[in-house]
Design a protein around this motif. Sequence first.
Motif: not given
Length: 224
Positions: A7, A11, A63, A66, A69, A72, A131, A135, A137
């Motif tokens: 992650d 990012r 981003t 964020r 997660a 995924n 995202s 994913t 979130r």
Amino acid sequence: MTSRLEDFAGRAAIVAIFTFLLVRQVATIAPIIRAEDAMPGRSLILTSKIAALIFISLSLLFTLIRLPAKANTPGLSPRVVSIAGTFMMSLLAVLPVGTVTTDVLMFGTAMIVSGTLLSAYCLLWLGRSFSIMATARKLVVTGPYGVVRHPLYVAELITISGVVIVNWSIAAVLLGVCWFALQFQRAMNEERVLRATFPEYNEYAQRVPMLLPSLVKASGPVKQ
């Protein structure tokens, strides 16, 4: 640990790309501002550039901030689909494209402006759940997400249709068709991970259509 590392790496890569796109977009605005008033559709073209700048800025911001997660989609294929679906229309910069009349150019540009502003609006509602990859979130079910489950993709479809129109050619049409196929698969990938992560997603999906708004208003709250 691997998931967190992935992650973080994802990012960092997306932030770098969006930062580059942001700088490039700013660079394209200055010549338009300096252009003579006789430039066809100057105001509309400038508006489209500013709208894109807003969207890119929001993408970069969300981003950076964020949420972590929760899950995924496994495998390489969903990741390739997400990246290709996000950036493949950039290939128009190196592919042969056609020329259109001023009226068609203005119509296509108006679609780009409308779609980009709608995309920015959807992105504001999505917020820290944004995202690139499929994913989970945080489940967002209000605002435009209470009308269709993937409003950002619907808004982007308007934008991409405008892009195809202003670059009218076989290459642009084929690229647009490929983009749509990838985005549809991307939405399906997101559906799978959201259903697996949020038990309330099935109830939400029963009352809110995937892409096309329903003429019948859904009733009852969604559990959160």
